[in-house]
Design an enzyme around this catalytic site. Structure first.
Site, PDB file in Angstrom:
ATOM      1  N   LYS A 186      69.467 132.650  38.609  1.00 42.32           N
ATOM      2  CA  LYS A 186      70.660 133.390  38.210  1.00 42.32           C
ATOM      3  C   LYS A 186      70.360 134.863  37.889  1.00 42.32           C
ATOM      4  O   LYS A 186      69.204 135.272  37.846  1.00 42.32           O
ATOM      5  CB  LYS A 186      71.289 132.684  36.991  1.00 42.32           C
ATOM      6  CG  LYS A 186      71.640 131.221  37.243  1.00 42.32           C
ATOM      7  CD  LYS A 186      72.560 131.026  38.447  1.00 42.32           C
ATOM      8  CE  LYS A 186      73.348 129.723  38.405  1.00 42.32           C
ATOM      9  NZ  LYS A 186      72.618 128.533  38.878  1.00 42.32           N
TER      10      LYS A 186
HETATM   11  C1  LIG Z   1      73.307 127.016  38.334  1.00 39.13           C
HETATM   12  C2  LIG Z   1      74.630 126.402  38.135  1.00 39.13           C
HETATM   13  C3  LIG Z   1      74.868 125.392  37.213  1.00 39.13           C
HETATM   14  C4  LIG Z   1      73.757 124.655  36.518  1.00 39.13           C
HETATM   15  O1  LIG Z   1      72.963 125.393  35.746  1.00 39.13           O
HETATM   16  P1  LIG Z   1      71.507 124.849  35.320  1.00 39.13           P
HETATM   17  O2  LIG Z   1      71.122 125.866  34.309  1.00 39.13           O
HETATM   18  O3  LIG Z   1      70.659 124.882  36.544  1.00 39.13           O
HETATM   19  O4  LIG Z   1      71.673 123.511  34.752  1.00 39.13           O
HETATM   20  C5  LIG Z   1      76.146 124.939  37.020  1.00 39.13           C
HETATM   21  N1  LIG Z   1      77.164 125.446  37.727  1.00 39.13           N
HETATM   22  C6  LIG Z   1      76.986 126.406  38.647  1.00 39.13           C
HETATM   23  C7  LIG Z   1      78.156 126.925  39.387  1.00 39.13           C
HETATM   24  C8  LIG Z   1      75.712 126.902  38.896  1.00 39.13           C
HETATM   25  O5  LIG Z   1      75.542 127.820  39.852  1.00 39.13           O
END
Ligand SMILES: *Cc1c(COP(=O)(O)O)cnc(C)c1O
Length: 401
Positions: A186
């Protein structure tokens, strides 16, 4: 993954603060921690960037969305409208809180559309799990109208849209609750981490307790704290929060670079006839983590992907065939391959996930190729990349199916 591109001394300094005291736990132990509260500081930084009244850091983004759903009052047997294009975590979170996903159409924003949501509403619909995809955002004016007209609970999974906004309001703050992810991919990363946001104090208190076995976090004696609700353990550690803190401080700078780089690629690529881009509902609020290129049709998009693979162009996602982001490949969901029985199975699922009719979604995702924007690209690198992409797209478009 821009956050990780800038990993450096700032992150190391925050981690070292924690290592100096050895206080890896985010609560209590006031003497030993010597004024070091990384989870709290991370939350304050997220409040600053998003404008959220309350932010609560947790172990990951998947936990944050589950907490957001539960704290908003979504639970066993509730139907929740979900997008068929999302990271699977959003759908898992709905199932994990005992609710039932009902899939609706997305549009060129790559998010659920107001029209899609309205068509999927049944008397059992309790809420909407709106996911802001690929760094952009849903068309919030039209969505808020449907949500309000039908009195639905809106929960926003802004897992991949931290720092994005729509007409001045951060995504994640339109509904009852919202969440962001700070996983490795992210705009800012904690290694593993997530954060829950809301503007409602009561909901915040519930989420805070729920994420830590019901602890109300009042007083200095953990074993004697009150437990207003049953909860679970979704805590973040101080080490992860330390990394997230340093990374979050870099987000305004990353976003600026992302936008500049996205614009440059887009300007070059838009000179090629047949290439267009996903709709950004508010361009001023784009976090610009992806350049979302649309080809004229699915066959051309597939050929473009083939050409790019042949030419060694990396750093893109063709979600249409992705195992984790698009419903076409979610056989485990379609066959309900669960480890143990979920409430949704006991209640009965109103949709046949194997035979969903979502033509608009199929068309949009079939035509979409998303490039991860790097904040550290040079102009020369971007020019070279854009030219390669354009060459591949042109070759793909020359072929008549
Ligand atoms: C990355 C992501 C998640 C999950 O996040 P994690 O920290 O990997 O558990 C949930 N929703 C969306 C849309 C994502 O891109």
């Amino acid at each position: 993954m821009p956050g990780t591109e800038l990993f450096g001394n700032e992150e190391r300094k925050e981690i070292n603060d924690v290592l100096e005291t050895g206080m890896l736990f985010r609560y209590n132990n006031e003497q030993q921690r010597n004024g070091i509260w990384k989870a709290r500081d991370f939350e304050a930084e997220v409040r600053k960037i998003t404008g959220a009244k309350y932010a609560h850091a947790v172990s990951n983004g998947s936990a944050a969305i589950a907490i957001a759903l539960a704290a908003a009052g979504i639970g066993a047997g509730d139907e929740v409208i979900c997008p068929p294009f999302t990271f699977i975590a959003s759908v898992e979170a709905v199932l994990w809180v005992g609710a039932i996903p009902v899939f609706a159409e997305i549009d060129e924003t790559l998010c659920l559309s107001a029209e899609g949501i309205e068509k999927a509403i049944t008397p059992k619909t309790k809420g909407v799990c709106l996911v802001h995809m690929c760094g952009g955002m849903a068309d919030m004016d039209s969505i808020m109208k449907v949500v309000n007209d039908y009195n639905l609970i809106l929960v926003e999974d802004a897992g991949q849209a931290f720092s994005a906004s729509y007409k001045g309001t951060s995504v994640g703050l339109f509904g009852a609750t919202g969440s962001y992810s700070f996983d490795f991919f992210k705009i800012a990363t904690a290694g593993e981490g997530g954060i829950f946001v809301t503007n409602d104090e009561e909901i915040y208190k519930l989420a805070d307790a729920y994420s830590d076995h019901g602890h109300n976090h009042v007083g200095n004696n953990r074993g004697m704290e009150q437990h207003p609700v049953l909860g679970f353990n979704y805590r973040i550690s101080e080490l992860h929060a330390a990394v997230a803190l340093a990374q979050t401080r870099k987000v305004p700078q990353i976003r600026e670079a992302n936008r500049r780089n996205k614009k440059m690629l887009q300007d070059i690529l838009s000179q090629t006839e047949g290439i267009s881009f996903a709709h950004v509902a508010d361009p001023d609020g784009d976090s610009a983590t992806f350049l979302n290129m649309m080809l004229p049709d699915i066959e051309t998009a597939k050929r473009t992907v083939d050409e790019m693979n042949k030419a060694g162009v990396g750093g893109f996602n063709y979600w249409y065939t992705n195992m984790y982001h698009f419903i076409n490949q979610w056989d485990h969901l379609k066959n309900m391959q669960t480890v143990s029985k979920l409430p949704a199975e006991a209640f009965g699922i109103p949709q046949d996930y194997k035979n969903l009719h979502l033509p608009k979604t199929q068309e949009v995702i079939g035509r979409l190729v998303s490039f991860v924007i790097r904040c550290t690209w040079t102009e020369d690198e971007m020019k070279a990349l854009a030219e390669k992409i354009a060459t591949c797209a042109k070759a793909a478009m020359l072929v008549t199916a």
